[in-house]
Design an enzyme around this catalytic site. Structure first.
Site, mmCIF file in Angstrom:
data_model
loop_
_atom_site.group_PDB
_atom_site.id
_atom_site.type_symbol
_atom_site.label_atom_id
_atom_site.label_comp_id
_atom_site.label_asym_id
_atom_site.label_seq_id
_atom_site.Cartn_x
_atom_site.Cartn_y
_atom_site.Cartn_z
ATOM 1 C CD GLU A 180 -4.076 -2.689 7.296
ATOM 2 O OE1 GLU A 180 -5.105 -2.263 7.979
ATOM 3 O OE2 GLU A 180 -3.635 -4.069 7.716
ATOM 4 C CG LEU A 230 12.118 -1.242 -18.092
ATOM 5 C CD1 LEU A 230 11.636 0.209 -17.483
ATOM 6 C CD2 LEU A 230 12.638 -1.692 -17.266
ATOM 7 N N GLY A 231 9.069 -1.431 -21.777
ATOM 8 C CA GLY A 231 8.646 -1.949 -22.826
ATOM 9 C C GLY A 231 8.602 -3.295 -22.399
ATOM 10 C CG ASP A 269 -9.785 4.695 11.157
ATOM 11 O OD1 ASP A 269 -10.090 4.199 10.082
ATOM 12 O OD2 ASP A 269 -10.678 5.128 12.032
ATOM 13 C CD GLN A 303 4.662 16.215 -26.046
ATOM 14 O OE1 GLN A 303 4.340 15.745 -27.099
ATOM 15 N NE2 GLN A 303 5.470 17.049 -25.878
ATOM 16 C CB THR A 332 -12.071 -3.402 -0.830
ATOM 17 O OG1 THR A 332 -12.410 -2.621 -0.724
ATOM 18 C CG2 THR A 332 -11.576 -4.918 -0.972
ATOM 19 C CB SER A 356 -10.000 -11.555 7.262
ATOM 20 O OG SER A 356 -9.919 -9.981 6.708
#
Length: 380
Positions: free
Chosen positions: A361, A336-337, A238, A277, A363, A124
């Site tokens: 690797e 976990l809030g 790959d 739930q 997008t 890159s």
């Protein structure tokens, strides 16, 4: 997920190593932005940096499936350490092993496999990311050597690397046809680390911009066929996608396992929140995505080990595992809030680390292009 008994034993061994050696350092690695040299040395000693390198070149002689399990289990506790292994092994060791001459293999693989030298992959550039055909780094033939000039961007392991696989234009072609791959030693004059990126996640992994200023590369360091470097890059990516998929799976598992345990201990409305739930549905969805990611990754790894075509399967594994990791870490914070949003708990780190797996690797968009091209090719 059904797995051969030998792999179950390997994964159990890896999990114990990760829990003992990696987990206690994960927060410190994230905070300090550095993986301790002692940990890197242990990775080398245990064969994790030369997993599928044949023993004759100093490696552990394992297969690609075992390598994927290494990245998964290490990333379950520390994604920064996981990607050091992945980039080193998939992007530097693998192309030298598969495209290198016998002399190149003997010269470079032993030190890479032992961890004496860390590897990086320089493709890159500031203006050439998803489209590597437009890269501008040049390698000019000077008779007995090539002169390398240019700048590479977002190079994982760039700071620590001793050996790099570098791609440069060796002709004036305006597309990928004039690209050649080289093995470049980072101690050579003119190889300069320009800057280190300050990132959202994987903060313990160095991500560097590298500048080449008249670096002299011996002719014998051409990797693969001259001006066929684009093929080297594609084949390497790959396999690299399987490694990043395994990293994403490890991140997802770490966040899932922590939030699942937390749900059994956090008491609200007169009992553990695991009885609600709303929480149960989150855990069910997270668990299902993890198991599906495993199937895709292990399938792609198995195809690669059998020397069968795996490009589409690697792209599918990376696409699904990375996007699942982002979804799972987001839900882990929700379980976990308010606690999940603080650095006192590890799920916010998993969340920050997960995002990059959708980007490097290739997008998610690039993975969809690869998958779609493969599907339409089958009906032509």
């Amino acid at each position: 997920m059904l797995m051969d008994e030998s792999y179950i034993e390997v994964q159990d061994m890896l999990a114990k190593f990760s829990d003992k050696e990696v987990a206690p350092l994960a927060h410190e690695i994230d905070e300090n932005g550095k993986i301790p040299a002692e940990l890197v040395a242990k990775l080398g000693e245990n064969g994790f940096l030369g997993s599928y390198v044949p023993e004759e070149y100093g490696g552990a002689g394992m297969d690609y499936m075992s390598y994927a399990l290494i990245v998964e289990e290490v990333s379950r506790n520390c994604a920064s350490t996981g990607v050091l292994i992945s980039a080193h092994t998939s992007l530097c060791v693998w192309p030298i092993l598969n495209f290198g001459t016998e002399e190149q293999k003997k010269k470079y693989l032993p030190s890479l496999a032992s961890g004496e030298k860390i590897g990086c992959f320089c493709l890159s550039e500031p203006n050439a990311g998803s489209d590597p055909g437009t890269l501008s780094t040049t390698a000019v033939d000077k008779g007995d050597h090539f002169e390398l000039n240019g700048t590479k961007n977002f190079i994982t392991n760039g700071k620590e690397a001793g050996i790099s696989v570098v791609f440069a234009k060796t002709s004036k072609s305006t597309n990928h046809k004039g690209i050649t791959a080289f093995i470049v030693e980072t101690e050579w004059e003119g190889f300069n680390v320009q800057k280190l990126e300050d990132k959202l996640g994987i903060k313990g992994s160095s991500t560097a911009q590298i500048h080449f200023d008249k670096v002299k590369v011996p002719k014998e360091n051409v990797l693969g066929t001259f001006e066929k470097g684009f093929n080297v890059a594609l084949a390497t990516l790959d396999g690299g996608r399987i490694g990043i998929a395994a990293q994403a799976l490890g991140i997802a598992r770490g966040a899932f396992e922590y939030s699942r345990k937390y749900a059994t201990e956090r008491v609200q409305f007169g009992g553990p929140i695991s009885r609600l739930q709303a929480i149960q549905f989150k855990i069910a969805d997270m668990s299902t995505k993890i198991e599906a990611s495993k199937l895709l990754i292990y399938n792609a790894s198995s195809l690669k080990d059998k020397k069968m075509s795996y490009s589409k399967e690697a792209a599918q594994a990376k696409l699904f595992a990375s996007e699942s990791a982002m979804q799972i870490t987001t839900e882990a914070i929700q379980v976990l809030g308010g606690n999940g949003y603080t650095k006192e708990y590890p799920v916010e780190r998993y969340f920050r680390d997960a995002k990059i797996t959708e980007i490097y690797e290739g997008t998610s968009e690039i993975q969809r292009i690869v998958i779609a091209a493969s599907e339409f090719k089958q009906v032509q």
